[in-house]
Scaffold this active site. Structure first.
Site, PDB file in Angstrom:
ATOM      1  N   PHE A  38     -33.468  36.818   1.577  1.00 54.43           N
ATOM      2  CA  PHE A  38     -33.471  37.853   0.548  1.00 54.43           C
ATOM      3  C   PHE A  38     -32.444  38.936   0.846  1.00 54.43           C
ATOM      4  O   PHE A  38     -32.428  39.507   1.942  1.00 54.43           O
ATOM      5  CB  PHE A  38     -34.847  38.520   0.458  1.00 54.43           C
ATOM      6  CG  PHE A  38     -35.862  37.773  -0.342  1.00 54.43           C
ATOM      7  CD1 PHE A  38     -36.060  38.061  -1.688  1.00 54.43           C
ATOM      8  CD2 PHE A  38     -36.630  36.775   0.244  1.00 54.43           C
ATOM      9  CE1 PHE A  38     -37.017  37.370  -2.432  1.00 54.43           C
ATOM     10  CE2 PHE A  38     -37.590  36.087  -0.483  1.00 54.43           C
ATOM     11  CZ  PHE A  38     -37.775  36.383  -1.833  1.00 54.43           C
ATOM     12  N   ASP A  39     -31.614  39.227  -0.147  1.00 55.28           N
ATOM     13  CA  ASP A  39     -30.843  40.453  -0.122  1.00 55.28           C
ATOM     14  C   ASP A  39     -31.838  41.612  -0.209  1.00 55.28           C
ATOM     15  O   ASP A  39     -32.986  41.423  -0.634  1.00 55.28           O
ATOM     16  CB  ASP A  39     -29.881  40.445  -1.316  1.00 55.28           C
ATOM     17  CG  ASP A  39     -29.095  41.724  -1.452  1.00 55.28           C
ATOM     18  OD1 ASP A  39     -28.586  42.227  -0.431  1.00 55.28           O
ATOM     19  OD2 ASP A  39     -28.989  42.230  -2.583  1.00 55.28           O
ATOM     20  N   LEU A  40     -31.397  42.812   0.159  1.00 52.93           N
ATOM     21  CA  LEU A  40     -32.297  43.966   0.110  1.00 52.93           C
ATOM     22  C   LEU A  40     -32.014  44.849  -1.109  1.00 52.93           C
ATOM     23  O   LEU A  40     -32.809  44.917  -2.048  1.00 52.93           O
ATOM     24  CB  LEU A  40     -32.175  44.773   1.407  1.00 52.93           C
ATOM     25  CG  LEU A  40     -33.005  46.058   1.504  1.00 52.93           C
ATOM     26  CD1 LEU A  40     -34.477  45.811   1.269  1.00 52.93           C
ATOM     27  CD2 LEU A  40     -32.776  46.716   2.871  1.00 52.93           C
ATOM     28  N   ASP A  41     -30.856  45.520  -1.109  1.00 51.54           N
ATOM     29  CA  ASP A  41     -30.524  46.448  -2.190  1.00 51.54           C
ATOM     30  C   ASP A  41     -30.348  45.720  -3.519  1.00 51.54           C
ATOM     31  O   ASP A  41     -29.562  44.778  -3.622  1.00 51.54           O
ATOM     32  CB  ASP A  41     -29.227  47.195  -1.868  1.00 51.54           C
ATOM     33  CG  ASP A  41     -29.372  48.144  -0.697  1.00 51.54           C
ATOM     34  OD1 ASP A  41     -30.506  48.540  -0.389  1.00 51.54           O
ATOM     35  OD2 ASP A  41     -28.342  48.485  -0.087  1.00 51.54           O
TER      36      ASP A  41
END
Length: 223
Positions: free
Chosen positions: A5-8
């Site tokens: 998962f990417d965060l931002d």
């Protein structure tokens, strides 16, 4: 089954913290300060490349990054909110045996603090980000680093993100990407970069993750 998962723009909405910290850096440099809405494109790309484009060259970038982190590391990282449905999604995936990791261009130490603050770190087997010297800020390098550390089969993994950088970084390492439409990229940006599919909400995202990681087939996310 692995999900990166990417965060931002994927797990949390960081607009206020990032844009205010960019504005602070520009102010410290004596540069014109655009409105926050004109700076949302800075959410996603590596910080150095974003400032290089914003400033029209690399000369002031080290100072810009230093000023940005000065504010972001103090207050900016908590000017943030978790997207609706994300905790339930992560819990459901964990219960179904999907191993979760974070892959963000943000500094790893900032990512860790954000996820702990919002009680999301407990869902992730690993939280991977960039280093202060800019190592692993490029998603291609970061995901390669994760593969070296975790030793999983790229064919059984999927990347989830909202910008083309997520798609490009995953593809360079043989991993498919699901683009999410609630972040700061555009649907066409994600499609053109080669996203396997798009998801418009966490429920659709879960279905796509299970399908692409080879679990029980479920309805596909919006194409």
């Amino acid at each position: 089954m692995i999900a990166l998962f990417d965060l931002d723009g994927t797990l949390t909405d960081p607009k206020a913290g990032i844009t205010r910290s960019v504005q602070y850096a520009l102010e410290r440099l004596g540069r014109p300060v655009p409105d926050a809405g004109a700076l949302t494109w800075m959410i996603g790309p590596p910080l150095v490349s974003g400032f290089t484009e914003l400033l029209g060259g690399a000369e002031e970038v080290p100072d810009a990054v230093r000023f940005y982190r000065e504010r972001y590391g103090d207050v900016g990282l908590f000017e943030n909110e978790v997207y609706a449905g994300i905790p339930a999604l992560l819990r459901s995936l964990e219960e179904k045996g999907v191993r979760l990791h974070v892959a963000t261009s943000k500094l790893q130490v900032f990512a860790q603090r954000i996820l702990e603050h919002f009680d999301l770190s407990r869902f992730f087997a690993g939280i991977y980000g960039s280093e202060p010297d800019n190592r692993n800020a490029d998603k291609r390098d970061l995901i390669r680093h994760i593969l070296d550390r975790e030793r999983f089969d790229p064919a059984g993994a999927v990347m989830i993100g909202d910008r083309k950088h997520d798609v490009i970084g995953a593809a360079a390492n043989g991993i498919a990407t699901i683009g999410v439409s609630w972040g700061y990229g555009f649907r066409e940006e994600l499609r053109q970069a080669g996203a396997a599919c798009l998801a418009d909400d966490p429920q659709g995202l879960e279905a796509a993750i299970l399908r692409l990681t080879g679990s029980t087939p479920r309805p596909a996310a919006t194409a």
